[in-house]
Design an enzyme around this catalytic site. Structure first.
Site, mmCIF file in Angstrom:
data_model
loop_
_atom_site.group_PDB
_atom_site.id
_atom_site.type_symbol
_atom_site.label_atom_id
_atom_site.label_comp_id
_atom_site.label_asym_id
_atom_site.label_seq_id
_atom_site.Cartn_x
_atom_site.Cartn_y
_atom_site.Cartn_z
ATOM 1 N N ASP A 52 0.820 -1.208 0.000
ATOM 2 C CA ASP A 52 0.000 0.000 0.000
ATOM 3 C C ASP A 52 0.857 1.262 0.000
ATOM 4 O O ASP A 52 2.085 1.210 0.159
ATOM 5 C CB ASP A 52 -0.922 -0.015 1.222
ATOM 6 C CG ASP A 52 -1.925 -1.153 1.153
ATOM 7 O OD1 ASP A 52 -2.559 -1.323 0.094
ATOM 8 O OD2 ASP A 52 -2.053 -1.892 2.143
ATOM 9 N N TYR A 110 6.786 -9.956 6.624
ATOM 10 C CA TYR A 110 6.663 -8.509 6.776
ATOM 11 C C TYR A 110 7.262 -8.108 8.117
ATOM 12 O O TYR A 110 7.008 -8.763 9.132
ATOM 13 C CB TYR A 110 5.195 -8.077 6.757
ATOM 14 C CG TYR A 110 4.578 -7.942 5.394
ATOM 15 C CD1 TYR A 110 4.685 -6.753 4.670
ATOM 16 C CD2 TYR A 110 3.880 -8.993 4.822
ATOM 17 C CE1 TYR A 110 4.091 -6.616 3.422
ATOM 18 C CE2 TYR A 110 3.291 -8.866 3.561
ATOM 19 C CZ TYR A 110 3.401 -7.678 2.876
ATOM 20 O OH TYR A 110 2.824 -7.540 1.640
#
Length: 353
Positions: A52, A110
């Protein structure tokens, strides 16, 4: 036509995410523009997934197909010569056509970084600068409720109408600290939109004493799109690493691929040993024969050496085996000639000595 796998790092601050879009600047757009300049025509790329706006990557992966004949080293130099200095190609590899940057993902990692000390201008692009103190031990305690397979409806913004199945598996969540930087590492096969940032926001709430660690379980069980209202800042999140499983051959009927964590392994197999054998390219080793889309296990391919092996069929799947023969020999060589064994039983021990 060859397929190239590229590993890329970027700082997300200046971009509206990975994916190309009509409004805003994307990482994908920059890379495809560079490829157009190099190849003289439009070249589409496929990534492991989208990041994002404002999210960073240290190990994003994408692939593309090209007729342009250059070495991986020259490809890396050419791409970096056309890219801004906050996007950097780290590695280029020639891979089999069976490789797919999105569909061959085994798991992703992540990292969310938090600066627990004074505001630091040098880490502001990759670490959230926390204005208040938080207790990492409480956050780690709270994170244990997220590990495993759960319905993560409460911890993502992907609509149920688009993703009815919001069950995902978190392999691990690890906390490490170096100086003032707290790093939370999440490993899982797939993550829904804002999932990592929403989980992190909930852990930070626990670390600040605003909720109890047990509240994470309550949020999970609620399966509600309104219970988790906070989303951790994007600059603290980095796609660190993408791990891939090997596919020997595939078509619309089925595939030969590595065994994965969610598979039911044949009796006597150990997943870690199978992964090691494939990674180190040693014999003997084993692959799963599955359907293409439902991933139903049809049999096991045992590679005994460079030319011989066995296909243990658990179901009537000879047509699938025949349809995959050319692709299998393209990958393993024309001399590879396995024996087909019908009616094998996955509950019977299989040796990989």
């Amino acid at each position: 036509m060859i397929r190239l796998k590229c590993t890329v790092a970027y700082v997300g601050r200046a971009y509206d995410g990975w994916q190309s879009q009509k409004l805003g600047l994307s990482v994908q757009e920059n890379i495809e523009t560079a490829l157009h300049d190099i190849c003289g025509k439009k070249t589409n790329i496929t990534a492991s997934g989208r990041t994002d706006a404002g999210v960073n990557a240290a190990g994003q992966v994408f692939h593309f197909d090209t007729e342009r004949d250059m070495t991986p080293r020259k490809w890396m130099g050419a791409l970096n010569g056309h890219l801004p200095d906050d996007i950097r190609i780290l590695k280029v590899e020639i891979v089999p056509r069976t490789f797919h940057a999105r569909y061959s993902v085994r798991w992703k990692r992540y990292d969310y970084c938090i600066n627990l000390g004074p505001y630091d201008v040098f880490s502001k692009d990759w670490a959230y600068q926390s204005p208040v103190a938080m207790d990492p031990a409480v956050m780690e305690e709270a994170s244990r409720y997220l590990i495993g397979t759960h319905d993560f409806t409460s911890f993502n913004s992907s609509p149920l109408s688009e993703y009815p199945d919001q069950v995902r598996t978190i392999r691990s969540i690890r906390f490490t600290r170096e100086g003032n930087i707290l790093r939370i590492s999440y490993e899982g096969k797939g993550f829904l939109r804002y999932m990592v940032r929403m989980m992190t926001a909930a852990l930070m709430e626990a670390g600040r004493g605003k909720t109890s660690p047990e509240h994470i379980r309550t949020m999970l069980e609620a399966k509600s799109k309104t219970i988790a209202r906070k989303n951790a800042a994007p600059n603290g999140l980095t796609l660190q690493y993408v791990d891939y499983f090997d596919i020997l051959a595939l078509n619309e009927n089925g595939m030969y691929r590595e065994f994965l964590m969610e598979d039911t392994l044949p009796h006597g197999f150990v997943l870690e040993d199978l992964e090691r054998r494939v990674r180190e390219n040693v014999y003997p080793r084993a692959y799963a024969l599955t359907t293409r889309h439902s991933q139903e296990l049809l049999g096991t391919l045992l590679l005994e050496d460079e030319t011989s092996g066995k296909i243990l069929l658990y179901q009537d799947a000879e047509d699938t085996v025949v349809s995959l023969r050319e692709g299998l020999r393209e990958r393993l060589g024309e001399a590879f000639d396995p024996v087909m064994i019908h009616g094998a039983d996955p509950s019977e021990p299989v040796s990989l000595k």
